[in-house]
Design a protein around this motif. Structure first.
Motif, PDB file in Angstrom:
ATOM      1  N   THR A 223       0.852  -1.189   0.000  1.00 46.28           N
ATOM      2  CA  THR A 223       0.000   0.000   0.000  1.00 46.28           C
ATOM      3  C   THR A 223       0.887   1.238   0.000  1.00 46.28           C
ATOM      4  N   PHE A 224       0.606   2.165  -0.899  1.00 49.01           N
ATOM      5  CA  PHE A 224       1.339   3.431  -0.982  1.00 49.01           C
ATOM      6  C   PHE A 224       0.403   4.552  -0.577  1.00 49.01           C
ATOM      7  N   CYS A 225       0.782   5.286   0.464  1.00 56.27           N
ATOM      8  CA  CYS A 225      -0.029   6.402   0.969  1.00 56.27           C
ATOM      9  C   CYS A 225       0.690   7.718   0.714  1.00 56.27           C
ATOM     10  N   TYR A 226       0.036   8.602  -0.019  1.00 53.73           N
ATOM     11  CA  TYR A 226       0.580   9.931  -0.316  1.00 53.73           C
ATOM     12  C   TYR A 226      -0.229  10.970   0.434  1.00 53.73           C
ATOM     13  N   ARG A 227       0.461  11.823   1.174  1.00 50.78           N
ATOM     14  CA  ARG A 227      -0.179  12.953   1.854  1.00 50.78           C
ATOM     15  C   ARG A 227       0.542  14.210   1.408  1.00 50.78           C
ATOM     16  N   GLY A 228      -0.196  15.169   0.856  1.00 49.44           N
ATOM     17  CA  GLY A 228       0.499  16.329   0.332  1.00 49.44           C
ATOM     18  C   GLY A 228      -0.308  17.608   0.354  1.00 49.44           C
ATOM     19  N   SER A 229       0.420  18.725   0.352  1.00 49.06           N
ATOM     20  CA  SER A 229      -0.190  20.048   0.224  1.00 49.06           C
ATOM     21  C   SER A 229       0.805  20.984  -0.427  1.00 49.06           C
ATOM     22  N   TRP A 230       0.290  21.810  -1.336  1.00 52.04           N
ATOM     23  CA  TRP A 230       1.113  22.828  -1.989  1.00 52.04           C
ATOM     24  C   TRP A 230       0.829  24.221  -1.421  1.00 52.04           C
ATOM     25  N   CYS A 231       0.085  24.255  -0.333  1.00 54.40           N
ATOM     26  CA  CYS A 231      -0.141  25.551   0.325  1.00 54.40           C
ATOM     27  C   CYS A 231       0.069  25.384   1.822  1.00 54.40           C
TER      28      CYS A 231
END
Length: 342
Positions: A223-231
């Motif tokens: 399982t690959f979990c991506y958590r991201g924000s560009w702000c």
């Protein structure tokens, strides 16, 4: 005549890296600059002292300049048009990510490359880094055993201005593909399904959703979990993201800046211990390529010269764009998406 006669499509700021790279190659020359805005092409020519023609139409530029290679450094929405035009005109194409804006367009580009016998490779510059290659070595070398979980956190607050601020999904469509592609590289697996929640946090200066959480099932069962924000203002991660990968015998860590390492269960009898003792395993650094855009372009040129597919050839990169478009479809529908549906 030099081997590679390059037409550069798109003369914005990002094109400078590509142009500067080409100018350092003894076997290449820039023979045309193409942009919808003539002043942009003229400014690029003046900046680098180029005497080549400037154009607003790629097909005309190729015909008049004799170009045999196109750098596509245009915005994502035009990648299909530029790529197909160049391939059908007999040119190889090296393009910025994403390969296309839709899966239909991506498949059409692959079909066009197959039909014309020309190559289309995609810029995935964040594969080309000594640290991520070392992390890949830890994983594929079996240091932590069979992988179960891959986590990547990406939190930055860049104020670009321009087209990204107006995009519907700036993080996923323009940036997350780098991290998605890195995950495929590191564990050597492709995506199977995705569930994504996309949102625009308070204080965002983007019109579209600039943050997301994505859960991918991968072909190796992990399982690959991506958590991201560009702000995300403050406490930024690396542009390479911050990684934690857990396997049956330990965990690999990479903060995106320093050398990756692993902690694995130590040898010896540990029966009955609540927490088992672990020992550190350092990564090996044996990748000798150049980093970033130069490394990816080196690979693209080498592939053409050797008559093989580049590492980021369109037929491989379609798996990375499927992660992007699958995530967007999941966010829109609120359901898990099986990527074979795309």
């Amino acid at each position: 005549m030099k081997r590679y006669r390059i037409a550069v499509a798109g003369c914005g700021g990002m094109a400078r890296t590509w142009v500067e790279y080409a100018l350092k190659r003894e076997d290449a020359e820039i023979v045309a600059l193409v942009d919808l805005y003539p002043e942009a092409a003229k400014a690029m020519a003046d900046r680098y002292g180029l005497a080549c023609g400037t154009y607003t139409d790629l097909k005309t530029a190729i015909a008049e300049s004799g170009a045999n290679l196109v750098f596509d450094v245009t915005i994502p929405a035009t990648h299909h048009t530029i790529g197909k035009t160049a391939l059908e005109a007999g040119c190889h194409v090296f393009g910025e990510k994403p390969m296309a804006a839709t899966m239909d367009e991506a498949r059409d580009l692959i079909a066009t490359a197959e039909r014309t016998g020309k190559s289309l490779s995609v810029m995935q510059n964040r594969r080309y880094d000594a640290n991520i290659r070392a992390l890949r070595g830890l994983i594929l070398g079996g240091t932590i055993g069979k992988v179960g979980y891959v986590g990547a956190d990406f939190f930055l607050g860049p104020h670009f201005g321009g087209f990204r601020d107006a995009m519907d999904s700036p993080l996923i469509l323009d940036m997350a593909i780098h991290t998605f592609d890195q995950a495929r590289l590191v564990i050597g697996a492709d995506p199977v399904s995705v569930y994504c929640h996309e949102f625009n946090p308070p204080g965002s200066w983007y019109k579209g959703n600039a943050a997301a959480v994505c859960i991918f099932e991968m072909s190796d069962g992990s399982t690959f979990c991506y958590r991201g924000s560009w702000c995300a203002e403050g406490a930024p991660t690396s542009w390479e993201a911050s990684w934690r990968i857990t396997g049956e015998r330990g965990t690999a860590i990479w903060d995106g800046h320093n050398a990756p390492y692993a902690e694995v269960v130590a040898a010896g009898d540990q029966e009955g211990k609540f927490f088992r003792d672990c020992e550190r395993a350092e990564a090996s650094f044996d990748w000798e390529g150049r980093g970033g855009h130069a490394g990816c372009l080196d690979e693209m040129f080498a592939a053409v010269a050797e008559g093989r597919r580049a590492e980021t050839d369109c037929r491989d990169n379609i798996h990375s764009i499927a992660m992007v478009l699958g995530a967007l479809e999941s966010a829109k529908t609120g359901r898990k998406i099986w990527l074979n549906e795309l």
